[in-house]
Design a protein around this motif. Structure first.
Motif, PDB file in Angstrom:
ATOM      1  N   MET A 118       2.957 -15.291 -18.481  1.00  0.00           N
ATOM      2  CA  MET A 118       1.907 -14.375 -18.030  1.00  0.00           C
ATOM      3  C   MET A 118       1.264 -13.731 -19.253  1.00  0.00           C
ATOM      4  O   MET A 118       1.948 -13.143 -20.077  1.00  0.00           O
ATOM      5  N   THR A 119      -0.027 -13.847 -19.384  1.00  0.00           N
ATOM      6  CA  THR A 119      -0.713 -13.279 -20.534  1.00  0.00           C
ATOM      7  C   THR A 119      -0.974 -11.801 -20.310  1.00  0.00           C
ATOM      8  O   THR A 119      -0.907 -11.296 -19.192  1.00  0.00           O
ATOM      9  N   LYS A 120      -1.303 -11.117 -21.397  1.00  0.00           N
ATOM     10  CA  LYS A 120      -1.612  -9.688 -21.305  1.00  0.00           C
ATOM     11  C   LYS A 120      -2.789  -9.442 -20.368  1.00  0.00           C
ATOM     12  O   LYS A 120      -2.780  -8.529 -19.575  1.00  0.00           O
ATOM     13  N   THR A 121      -3.809 -10.300 -20.470  1.00  0.00           N
ATOM     14  CA  THR A 121      -4.984 -10.142 -19.620  1.00  0.00           C
ATOM     15  C   THR A 121      -4.617 -10.295 -18.152  1.00  0.00           C
ATOM     16  O   THR A 121      -5.042  -9.508 -17.321  1.00  0.00           O
ATOM     17  N   ASN A 122      -3.802 -11.285 -17.823  1.00  0.00           N
ATOM     18  CA  ASN A 122      -3.397 -11.478 -16.444  1.00  0.00           C
ATOM     19  C   ASN A 122      -2.637 -10.277 -15.908  1.00  0.00           C
ATOM     20  O   ASN A 122      -2.852  -9.850 -14.786  1.00  0.00           O
ATOM     21  N   THR A 123      -1.715  -9.751 -16.702  1.00  0.00           N
ATOM     22  CA  THR A 123      -0.936  -8.590 -16.269  1.00  0.00           C
ATOM     23  C   THR A 123      -1.854  -7.399 -16.050  1.00  0.00           C
ATOM     24  O   THR A 123      -1.749  -6.697 -15.040  1.00  0.00           O
ATOM     25  N   ARG A 124      -2.759  -7.188 -16.986  1.00  0.00           N
ATOM     26  CA  ARG A 124      -3.699  -6.073 -16.870  1.00  0.00           C
ATOM     27  C   ARG A 124      -4.549  -6.232 -15.609  1.00  0.00           C
ATOM     28  O   ARG A 124      -4.717  -5.288 -14.837  1.00  0.00           O
ATOM     29  N   ASP A 125      -5.101  -7.418 -15.401  1.00  0.00           N
ATOM     30  CA  ASP A 125      -5.936  -7.671 -14.230  1.00  0.00           C
ATOM     31  C   ASP A 125      -5.154  -7.503 -12.930  1.00  0.00           C
ATOM     32  O   ASP A 125      -5.673  -6.990 -11.945  1.00  0.00           O
ATOM     33  N   LYS A 126      -3.882  -7.945 -12.943  1.00  0.00           N
ATOM     34  CA  LYS A 126      -3.056  -7.797 -11.742  1.00  0.00           C
ATOM     35  C   LYS A 126      -2.766  -6.334 -11.444  1.00  0.00           C
ATOM     36  O   LYS A 126      -2.733  -5.924 -10.281  1.00  0.00           O
ATOM     37  N   LEU A 127      -2.560  -5.544 -12.485  1.00  0.00           N
ATOM     38  CA  LEU A 127      -2.345  -4.114 -12.288  1.00  0.00           C
ATOM     39  C   LEU A 127      -3.601  -3.458 -11.710  1.00  0.00           C
ATOM     40  O   LEU A 127      -3.523  -2.629 -10.795  1.00  0.00           O
ATOM     41  N   ILE A 128      -4.759  -3.849 -12.226  1.00  0.00           N
ATOM     42  CA  ILE A 128      -6.022  -3.293 -11.715  1.00  0.00           C
ATOM     43  C   ILE A 128      -6.224  -3.686 -10.258  1.00  0.00           C
ATOM     44  O   ILE A 128      -6.587  -2.852  -9.415  1.00  0.00           O
ATOM     45  N   ALA A 129      -5.968  -4.944  -9.933  1.00  0.00           N
ATOM     46  CA  ALA A 129      -6.125  -5.409  -8.546  1.00  0.00           C
ATOM     47  C   ALA A 129      -5.151  -4.694  -7.616  1.00  0.00           C
ATOM     48  O   ALA A 129      -5.514  -4.314  -6.491  1.00  0.00           O
ATOM     49  N   ALA A 130      -3.917  -4.492  -8.082  1.00  0.00           N
ATOM     50  CA  ALA A 130      -2.928  -3.781  -7.269  1.00  0.00           C
ATOM     51  C   ALA A 130      -3.363  -2.349  -7.018  1.00  0.00           C
ATOM     52  O   ALA A 130      -3.237  -1.831  -5.901  1.00  0.00           O
ATOM     53  N   MET A 131      -3.898  -1.690  -8.043  1.00  0.00           N
ATOM     54  CA  MET A 131      -4.352  -0.312  -7.884  1.00  0.00           C
ATOM     55  C   MET A 131      -5.571  -0.254  -6.970  1.00  0.00           C
ATOM     56  O   MET A 131      -5.661   0.628  -6.109  1.00  0.00           O
ATOM     57  N   ALA A 132      -6.507  -1.185  -7.106  1.00  0.00           N
ATOM     58  CA  ALA A 132      -7.691  -1.197  -6.238  1.00  0.00           C
ATOM     59  C   ALA A 132      -7.275  -1.337  -4.776  1.00  0.00           C
ATOM     60  O   ALA A 132      -7.791  -0.642  -3.896  1.00  0.00           O
ATOM     61  N   ASP A 133      -6.319  -2.215  -4.513  1.00  0.00           N
ATOM     62  CA  ASP A 133      -5.819  -2.397  -3.150  1.00  0.00           C
ATOM     63  C   ASP A 133      -5.126  -1.133  -2.655  1.00  0.00           C
ATOM     64  O   ASP A 133      -5.348  -0.688  -1.524  1.00  0.00           O
ATOM     65  N   ALA A 134      -4.298  -0.538  -3.500  1.00  0.00           N
ATOM     66  CA  ALA A 134      -3.576   0.674  -3.108  1.00  0.00           C
ATOM     67  C   ALA A 134      -4.533   1.836  -2.854  1.00  0.00           C
ATOM     68  O   ALA A 134      -4.330   2.619  -1.918  1.00  0.00           O
ATOM     69  N   LEU A 135      -5.575   1.948  -3.666  1.00  0.00           N
ATOM     70  CA  LEU A 135      -6.550   3.021  -3.460  1.00  0.00           C
ATOM     71  C   LEU A 135      -7.206   2.899  -2.093  1.00  0.00           C
ATOM     72  O   LEU A 135      -7.458   3.896  -1.420  1.00  0.00           O
ATOM     73  N   GLN A 136      -7.477   1.687  -1.679  1.00  0.00           N
ATOM     74  CA  GLN A 136      -8.134   1.457  -0.393  1.00  0.00           C
ATOM     75  C   GLN A 136      -7.196   1.774   0.775  1.00  0.00           C
ATOM     76  O   GLN A 136      -7.618   2.299   1.786  1.00  0.00           O
ATOM     77  N   ARG A 137      -5.932   1.455   0.624  1.00  0.00           N
ATOM     78  CA  ARG A 137      -4.980   1.647   1.720  1.00  0.00           C
ATOM     79  C   ARG A 137      -4.339   3.029   1.726  1.00  0.00           C
ATOM     80  O   ARG A 137      -4.158   3.630   2.775  1.00  0.00           O
ATOM     81  N   LYS A 138      -3.982   3.540   0.542  1.00  0.00           N
ATOM     82  CA  LYS A 138      -3.157   4.736   0.484  1.00  0.00           C
ATOM     83  C   LYS A 138      -3.735   5.884  -0.324  1.00  0.00           C
ATOM     84  O   LYS A 138      -3.228   6.991  -0.272  1.00  0.00           O
ATOM     85  N   GLY A 139      -4.750   5.596  -1.119  1.00  0.00           N
ATOM     86  CA  GLY A 139      -5.262   6.631  -2.000  1.00  0.00           C
ATOM     87  C   GLY A 139      -4.450   6.702  -3.283  1.00  0.00           C
ATOM     88  O   GLY A 139      -3.431   6.019  -3.441  1.00  0.00           O
ATOM     89  N   LEU A 140      -4.882   7.537  -4.180  1.00  0.00           N
ATOM     90  CA  LEU A 140      -4.250   7.649  -5.496  1.00  0.00           C
ATOM     91  C   LEU A 140      -2.840   8.215  -5.407  1.00  0.00           C
ATOM     92  O   LEU A 140      -1.914   7.716  -6.041  1.00  0.00           O
ATOM     93  N   HIS A 141      -2.673   9.252  -4.622  1.00  0.00           N
ATOM     94  CA  HIS A 141      -1.380   9.933  -4.584  1.00  0.00           C
ATOM     95  C   HIS A 141      -0.419   9.312  -3.573  1.00  0.00           C
ATOM     96  O   HIS A 141       0.756   9.680  -3.535  1.00  0.00           O
ATOM     97  N   GLY A 142      -0.902   8.361  -2.789  1.00  0.00           N
ATOM     98  CA  GLY A 142      -0.055   7.738  -1.781  1.00  0.00           C
ATOM     99  C   GLY A 142       0.726   6.539  -2.289  1.00  0.00           C
ATOM    100  O   GLY A 142       1.521   5.964  -1.554  1.00  0.00           O
ATOM    101  N   VAL A 143       0.490   6.153  -3.525  1.00  0.00           N
ATOM    102  CA  VAL A 143       1.183   4.980  -4.079  1.00  0.00           C
ATOM    103  C   VAL A 143       1.915   5.382  -5.360  1.00  0.00           C
ATOM    104  O   VAL A 143       1.388   6.127  -6.185  1.00  0.00           O
ATOM    105  N   GLY A 144       3.133   4.899  -5.487  1.00  0.00           N
ATOM    106  CA  GLY A 144       3.933   5.194  -6.675  1.00  0.00           C
ATOM    107  C   GLY A 144       3.845   4.090  -7.706  1.00  0.00           C
ATOM    108  O   GLY A 144       3.405   2.969  -7.413  1.00  0.00           O
ATOM    109  N   LEU A 145       4.284   4.392  -8.895  1.00  0.00           N
ATOM    110  CA  LEU A 145       4.230   3.417  -9.984  1.00  0.00           C
ATOM    111  C   LEU A 145       5.098   2.197  -9.698  1.00  0.00           C
ATOM    112  O   LEU A 145       4.704   1.065  -9.987  1.00  0.00           O
TER     113      LEU A 145
END
Length: 195
Positions: free
Chosen positions: A1-28
């Motif tokens: 897994m490259t650094k770019t892939n990991t970074r992009d996956k983290l961004i995608a995970a956060m975008a999904d979590a923001l839509q479903r749970k909001g910022l404070h509704g999801v943990g690290l």
């Protein structure tokens, strides 16, 4: 897994979590699990932690919205038909998720406080960019600049407020009624039919 892939996956995970749970509704831990990323990778890619990741996800969401508007306006000769299609897609997504997946921008905006200056700045930037993009698309389809700017602002306000009310009510009716009213009013001025 490259650094770019990991970074992009983290961004995608956060975008999904923001839509479903909001910022404070999801943990690290949940974000790392969704992204399939190892511990420590969050702070490697986002030294500012969860807030920095949220800003990156908000920017990602803004780019995605801009691309979606461009595609919709290319597919539909009538700008009101493009907007109608956008709303129908949002409603379908909301209904399919059992009213869990609202707008990620609105969810974060509602829970952010004065201490979230970077997040609020990112939200303000993206909301402004969405209104500008929509206004430009409307102008390319024959709307006068001021009319296009006003209609873009009205549409974004209707979309955000309608999705929020529909999500809380567990029913599409608030957004459907507001959209019907907007399209009926807009049909009475130059610009065409929403359907």
């Amino acid at each position: 897994m490259t650094k770019t892939n990991t970074r992009d996956k983290l961004i995608a995970a956060m975008a999904d979590a923001l839509q479903r749970k909001g910022l404070h509704g999801v943990g690290l831990s949940e974000l790392l699990e969704i992204a399939g990323a190892p511990k420590g990778s969050l702070y490697h890619h986002f030294p500012g932690g969860k807030s920095e990741l949220a800003v990156a996800a908000i920017d990602h969401i803004g780019r995605r919205i801009d691309e979606q508007f461009s595609q919709l306006f290319r597919r539909h000769g009538d700008p009101l038909a493009a907007l109608h299609s956008w709303l129908q897609t949002a409603l379908s997504q909301l209904e399919d998720s059992r009213f869990e997946r609202g707008c990620p921008l609105a969810t974060v905006a509602l829970e952010s406080g004065p201490e979230d200056a970077e997040i609020r700045a990112a939200l303000q930037r993206i909301f402004a960019a969405v209104r500008l993009s929509l206004s430009q698309q409307l102008q390319q389809h024959g709307h006068a600049p001021e009319s296009a700017t006003n209609l873009a602002a009205l549409f974004v306000a209707l979309y955000e407020g309608g999705l929020l009310q529909a999500r809380v009510a567990g029913s599409s009716e608030p957004l459907r009624r507001a959209a019907d009213a907007l399209f009926n009013m807009t049909r009475q001025t130059p610009g065409g039919d929403a359907r």
